[in-house]
Design an enzyme around this catalytic site. Structure first.
Site, short mmCIF file in Angstrom:
data_model
loop_
_atom_site.label_atom_id
_atom_site.label_comp_id
_atom_site.label_asym_id
_atom_site.label_seq_id
_atom_site.Cartn_x
_atom_site.Cartn_y
_atom_site.Cartn_z
N HIS A 12 0.92 -1.19 0.01
CA HIS A 12 -0.13 0.03 0.22
C HIS A 12 0.85 1.14 0.02
O HIS A 12 0.64 2.23 -0.78
CB HIS A 12 -0.99 -0.02 1.14
CG HIS A 12 -2.00 1.12 1.04
ND1 HIS A 12 -2.91 1.18 0.16
CD2 HIS A 12 -2.06 2.16 2.09
CE1 HIS A 12 -3.60 2.16 0.48
NE2 HIS A 12 -3.25 2.95 1.56
N ASP A 34 8.26 -0.47 11.22
CA ASP A 34 8.95 -1.43 12.10
C ASP A 34 9.83 -2.42 11.76
O ASP A 34 10.53 -3.01 12.51
CB ASP A 34 7.87 -2.00 13.11
CG ASP A 34 7.19 -0.58 14.16
OD1 ASP A 34 7.85 0.49 14.23
OD2 ASP A 34 6.01 -0.87 14.68
N GLY A 69 -3.12 -0.22 5.07
CA GLY A 69 -4.40 -0.83 4.46
C GLY A 69 -5.40 -1.08 5.79
O GLY A 69 -6.55 -0.93 5.38
N HIS A 136 -23.57 10.41 -4.86
CA HIS A 136 -23.97 11.46 -4.33
C HIS A 136 -24.51 11.50 -2.95
O HIS A 136 -25.09 10.30 -2.54
CB HIS A 136 -25.06 12.24 -4.85
CG HIS A 136 -26.37 11.43 -5.26
ND1 HIS A 136 -27.35 11.80 -4.14
CD2 HIS A 136 -26.56 10.54 -5.98
CE1 HIS A 136 -28.30 11.03 -4.59
NE2 HIS A 136 -28.07 10.16 -5.62
#
Length: 209
Positions: A12, A34, A69, A136
């Site tokens: 990602h 990490d 993600g 919408h």
């Protein structure tokens, strides 16, 4: 020199980096992860340090983006950045179509070919992934992930931290509660007011028994 620090150096992260580069806003990129000791670079950009070192990069010329993600991971790190008064970016691919009346919060990623139609509200830290369509007057809750190819009809409300799986469809006027998972290819035709996983056509809850 404008800098973007990306938290998360996985697949990602590569997508986020590509969209950030296309924006033309930044001259320098840094990845934090990490797993930095085993991942030297991501898409040609050095992975410099673990995530907790974000504070070393705080300054007025730096923006941050959580390139994860996972809804929970994005929430955790965006809230940390927010508490540190970091500048959190919003990234929109140039091929995406976002209506002028749509409201898009910070920390949002809108990917290639996605459509966000008029008067829709996209919450903090949401991902609208590749070729997803949000029609919408929808409301997409904070930290949700609208996966590639999802089709959301008008006046749909989706709660926080929802995962809408690849290719799923949601008909008009449906409401989905916080923390729901909609399976890949599912067709949601009725609302749910409780956290659950829905799969199939039409979508039905997976039994916990």
């Amino acid at each position: 020199m404008k800098r973007l620090v990306l938290l998360g150096a996985g697949g990602h992260g590569k997508v986020v980096l590509d969209i950030a580069k296309l924006s033309g806003r930044y001259q320098q990129y840094v990845f934090l992860d990490d797993a930095h000791e085993s991942i030297a670079e991501c898409a040609g950009i050095a992975v410099e340090a673990p995530l907790h070192c974000y504070a070393d990069y705080l300054d007025s010329e730096t923006e941050f983006f959580v390139a994860m993600g996972s809804c929970a991971g994005r929430q955790q790190w965006l809230e940390i950045l927010q508490g540190a008064n970091a500048n959190v970016a919003t990234l929109i691919h140039p091929s995406a179509v976002v209506a002028d009346s749509a409201r898009v919060a910070s920390g949002v990623l809108i990917c290639a070919g996605a459509v966000v139609n008029p008067d829709t509200k996209i919450g903090f830290g949401v991902i609208v992934n590749t070729r997803a369509s949000v029609d919408h007057d929808c409301v997409i809750g904070a930290f949700s992930h609208i996966c590639p190819g999802v089709a959301i009809a008008g006046i749909v409300t989706i709660g926080a931290r929802c995962w809408i799986g690849i290719g799923a469809s949601i008909i008009q006027l449906v409401s989905i509660a916080d923390d729901c998972i909609i399976g890949a290819g599912a067709a949601v035709i009725q609302s749910t007011n409780v956290e659950q996983t829905l799969v199939g056509v039409p979508a039905r809850p997976i039994s916990k028994g």
